[in-house]
Design an enzyme around this catalytic site. Sequence first.
Site, PDB file in Angstrom:
ATOM      1  N   LYS A   1      14.406 -26.118   3.403  1.00  0.00           N
ATOM      2  CA  LYS A   1      14.445 -25.390   2.128  1.00  0.00           C
ATOM      3  C   LYS A   1      15.221 -26.163   1.056  1.00  0.00           C
ATOM      4  O   LYS A   1      14.926 -26.035  -0.133  1.00  0.00           O
ATOM      5  CB  LYS A   1      15.059 -24.011   2.329  1.00  0.00           C
ATOM      6  CG  LYS A   1      14.136 -23.056   3.062  1.00  0.00           C
ATOM      7  CD  LYS A   1      14.689 -21.642   3.097  1.00  0.00           C
ATOM      8  CE  LYS A   1      13.636 -20.644   3.539  1.00  0.00           C
ATOM      9  NZ  LYS A   1      13.287 -20.769   4.976  1.00  0.00           N
TER      10      LYS A   1
ATOM     11  N   GLU B   1      14.650 -14.403  -4.882  1.00  0.00           N
ATOM     12  CA  GLU B   1      14.740 -13.264  -3.994  1.00  0.00           C
ATOM     13  C   GLU B   1      14.837 -13.808  -2.588  1.00  0.00           C
ATOM     14  O   GLU B   1      14.417 -14.930  -2.299  1.00  0.00           O
ATOM     15  CB  GLU B   1      13.530 -12.341  -4.157  1.00  0.00           C
ATOM     16  CG  GLU B   1      12.373 -12.608  -3.228  1.00  0.00           C
ATOM     17  CD  GLU B   1      11.574 -13.847  -3.565  1.00  0.00           C
ATOM     18  OE1 GLU B   1      11.596 -14.279  -4.732  1.00  0.00           O
ATOM     19  OE2 GLU B   1      10.934 -14.382  -2.642  1.00  0.00           O
TER      20      GLU B   1
ATOM     21  N   SER C   1      11.980 -27.612  11.544  1.00  0.00           N
ATOM     22  CA  SER C   1      12.200 -27.256  10.136  1.00  0.00           C
ATOM     23  C   SER C   1      13.630 -26.826   9.836  1.00  0.00           C
ATOM     24  O   SER C   1      14.101 -26.976   8.713  1.00  0.00           O
ATOM     25  CB  SER C   1      11.228 -26.153   9.715  1.00  0.00           C
ATOM     26  OG  SER C   1      11.327 -25.039  10.592  1.00  0.00           O
TER      27      SER C   1
HETATM   28  C1  PLP Z   1      12.077 -20.390   5.673  1.00  0.00           C
HETATM   29  C2  PLP Z   1      11.839 -21.153   6.904  1.00  0.00           C
HETATM   30  C3  PLP Z   1      10.539 -21.402   7.404  1.00  0.00           C
HETATM   31  C4  PLP Z   1       9.288 -20.831   6.798  1.00  0.00           C
HETATM   32  O1  PLP Z   1       8.954 -21.327   5.546  1.00  0.00           O
HETATM   33  P1  PLP Z   1       7.748 -22.345   5.297  1.00  0.00           P
HETATM   34  O2  PLP Z   1       7.591 -22.262   3.817  1.00  0.00           O
HETATM   35  O3  PLP Z   1       6.556 -21.885   6.048  1.00  0.00           O
HETATM   36  O4  PLP Z   1       8.188 -23.676   5.748  1.00  0.00           O
HETATM   37  C5  PLP Z   1      10.395 -22.196   8.524  1.00  0.00           C
HETATM   38  N1  PLP Z   1      11.462 -22.701   9.163  1.00  0.00           N
HETATM   39  C6  PLP Z   1      12.733 -22.474   8.731  1.00  0.00           C
HETATM   40  C7  PLP Z   1      13.867 -23.057   9.494  1.00  0.00           C
HETATM   41  C8  PLP Z   1      12.961 -21.690   7.597  1.00  0.00           C
HETATM   42  O5  PLP Z   1      14.216 -21.465   7.187  1.00  0.00           O
END
Ligand code: PLP
Length: 412
Positions: A86, A108, A376
């Site tokens: 993010k 938000e 992610s």
């Molecule tokens: C917010 C989040 C996601 C989901 O968001 P995408 O826009 O689909 O990438 C995935 N993994 C983590 C660790 C997140 O914080």
Amino acid sequence: MLETRYYGEFGGAYLPEILVSTFEELAAAFRDARNDAGFWEQYKNMMSTYSCRPTPLTYAENLSAYFGGPQIYIKREDLNHTGAHKANNVMGQGMLVKRMGKRRVIAETGAGQHGVATATMAAKFGLDCAIYMGELDVARQRPNVFWMERLGATVIPVKDGSRTLKDAINAAMRDWAANMDDTHYVLGTACGAHPYPEMVAYFQSIIGQEARRQILHREGRLPARVYACVGGGSNALGIFSGFYDDPTELVGVEAGGEGLDSGQHASRLASAEGTPGIAQGYKTYFLQNKDGQMQETHSVAAGLDYVGVSPILAAMRDDGRIRFEAAMDREVLDAFTLTMEKEGLIPALESAHAFAQAFKEAPDMIPDEIILINQSGRGDKDIFTVADAFSDRQWSRFIITKAEEYGAKLVS
Ligand SMILES: *Cc1c(COP(=O)(O)O)cnc(C)c1O
């Protein structure tokens, strides 16, 4: 003229008249930045000094040996500042806010991760920041609320409706319509009206650029498959973008929740239940009933629990470039455990969806093929959910009691 963009039949910009001028301004600022040769360099430089970029590629030797098949590599987006990909998006949008000369940002947030990332960016760039959050989510996410406030943001509990994310979105939109001269709305994923999907995917493409270079440097060949979890779709678009022109297979993994026939999931593209519709400013596959009423979604991972999905991914599902699958909560918790025990890594429960699907497929792959999994984010935030899921009641009760004592003192 309102600039717009479609991906196949998806995307667009379906906006109330009052917001048209601010979307025009944003689209123009993004176009200028993109055409400015120095902008991407400046962005990369900022991310390398503030958010650990380039994030490493980790060879998962124990998992590779365990499955006896593919060579498993993990892209470490969990090492970003604030613990997930993010940061790539919010810091990029922060640079655009500066270029537009605005001095305030709003966002938000449901689980609070995007709120913390936005508040962090606002602190770094010297911007005022307001975060809208459903009143129920404020109560459920006290540690994140605490950090947002310490970062100088104002957290506004939304008391309307079900007091959760969708009510927070409406409240944030009202704020934006009233204050758009000096305020930018920091959207957290590659959804919404143009230019957000394209803009968020652009900032996240840094993941794929790095990953392709890193795997070629390390192995001298491309991965057979790349796996990423899909909530709104930003981390998936980020890593996939490095491989669009390659023979690499791209696999997006949605939240299968309790199972695709349980009604308790958030699978818009892998299940047959997602249907095309227009809401929240754009056209995509939504989980909705026949009257266009949005359905309740469920996932063990809050970040995947969303009714819509990026229009860019919707188009790439339809043209077959990306394969979509769903991983169930139970499979996700197993993959989470295996990854921790074999590699000492703590993937976020969102990311663990990508791991789960890769692990399901690994035994059937040709040995020595390479697969790449996008981690992610980091799973520290999921401590209560994981403790609960493993029915480690004693632990879970202890942790939650501590959190409540702590939270109760922090948010009065
Ligand atoms: C917010 C989040 C996601 C989901 O968001 P995408 O826009 O689909 O990438 C995935 N993994 C983590 C660790 C997140 O914080």
